[in-house]
Design a protein around this motif. Structure first.
Motif, PDB file in Angstrom:
ATOM      1  N   VAL A  68       9.062   6.092  41.665  1.00 18.46           N
ATOM      2  CA  VAL A  68       9.314   6.454  40.274  1.00 18.46           C
ATOM      3  C   VAL A  68       8.034   7.045  39.716  1.00 18.46           C
ATOM      4  N   GLY A  69       8.155   8.218  39.116  1.00 23.92           N
ATOM      5  CA  GLY A  69       6.982   8.872  38.568  1.00 23.92           C
ATOM      6  C   GLY A  69       7.321   9.671  37.336  1.00 23.92           C
ATOM      7  N   PRO A  70       6.369  10.447  36.868  1.00 28.29           N
ATOM      8  CA  PRO A  70       6.610  11.296  35.695  1.00 28.29           C
ATOM      9  C   PRO A  70       7.795  12.232  35.938  1.00 28.29           C
ATOM     10  N   LEU A  71       8.392  12.685  34.877  1.00 29.25           N
ATOM     11  CA  LEU A  71       9.537  13.581  34.965  1.00 29.25           C
ATOM     12  C   LEU A  71       9.183  14.789  35.819  1.00 29.25           C
ATOM     13  N   GLY A  72       9.917  14.974  36.898  1.00 28.33           N
ATOM     14  CA  GLY A  72       9.643  16.050  37.836  1.00 28.33           C
ATOM     15  C   GLY A  72      10.282  17.362  37.413  1.00 28.33           C
ATOM     16  N   PRO A  73      10.005  18.409  38.175  1.00 28.70           N
ATOM     17  CA  PRO A  73      10.604  19.715  37.866  1.00 28.70           C
ATOM     18  C   PRO A  73      12.123  19.688  38.062  1.00 28.70           C
ATOM     19  N   ASP A  74      12.810  20.516  37.316  1.00 28.02           N
ATOM     20  CA  ASP A  74      14.270  20.644  37.458  1.00 28.02           C
ATOM     21  C   ASP A  74      14.650  21.140  38.836  1.00 28.02           C
ATOM     22  N   GLY A  75      15.867  20.841  39.234  1.00 22.95           N
ATOM     23  CA  GLY A  75      16.432  21.493  40.394  1.00 22.95           C
ATOM     24  C   GLY A  75      16.375  20.736  41.705  1.00 22.95           C
ATOM     25  N   ASP A  76      15.799  19.540  41.764  1.00 24.49           N
ATOM     26  CA  ASP A  76      15.770  18.793  43.019  1.00 24.49           C
ATOM     27  C   ASP A  76      17.048  17.961  43.116  1.00 24.49           C
ATOM     28  N   PRO A  77      17.952  18.318  44.017  1.00 29.12           N
ATOM     29  CA  PRO A  77      19.220  17.597  44.103  1.00 29.12           C
ATOM     30  C   PRO A  77      19.068  16.175  44.652  1.00 29.12           C
ATOM     31  N   HIS A  78      17.899  15.834  45.166  1.00 25.61           N
ATOM     32  CA  HIS A  78      17.678  14.500  45.733  1.00 25.61           C
ATOM     33  C   HIS A  78      16.925  13.572  44.776  1.00 25.61           C
ATOM     34  N   ALA A  79      16.665  14.031  43.570  1.00 25.10           N
ATOM     35  CA  ALA A  79      15.936  13.244  42.580  1.00 25.10           C
ATOM     36  C   ALA A  79      16.871  12.868  41.435  1.00 25.10           C
ATOM     37  N   HIS A  80      16.555  11.762  40.778  1.00 21.85           N
ATOM     38  CA  HIS A  80      17.369  11.256  39.679  1.00 21.85           C
ATOM     39  C   HIS A  80      16.464  11.038  38.470  1.00 21.85           C
TER      40      HIS A  80
END
Length: 68
Positions: free
Chosen positions: A30-42
């Motif tokens: 769990v980390g800071p809000l990541g970039p858009d578009g990673d289908p494997h991230a929630h």
């Protein structure tokens, strides 16, 4: 910039963190809000980030950002 919502079903709060899983190592990160578009991230809101639970034997790694 478009607000991103929590990925949990039925939750409409603003996302503040990103969750990813590594099934091979039985780890959730769990980390800071990541970039858009990673289908494997929630994306998760603050409440769901705090309440996160994983299966027994798994490890949770929490990456925090420094606040100035």
């Amino acid at each position: 910039m478009r607000e991103r919502q929590c990925s949990k079903v039925g939750c409409s709060r603003e996302a503040v963190s990103t969750l990813t899983y590594d099934y091979a190592d039985q780890m959730a990160a769990v980390g800071p809000l990541g970039p858009d578009g990673d289908p494997h991230a929630h994306d998760l809101c603050a409440i769901h980030t705090e309440r996160l639970s994983v299966p027994r034997g798994w490890v949770v790694v929490r990456h925090e950002t420094l606040q100035s």
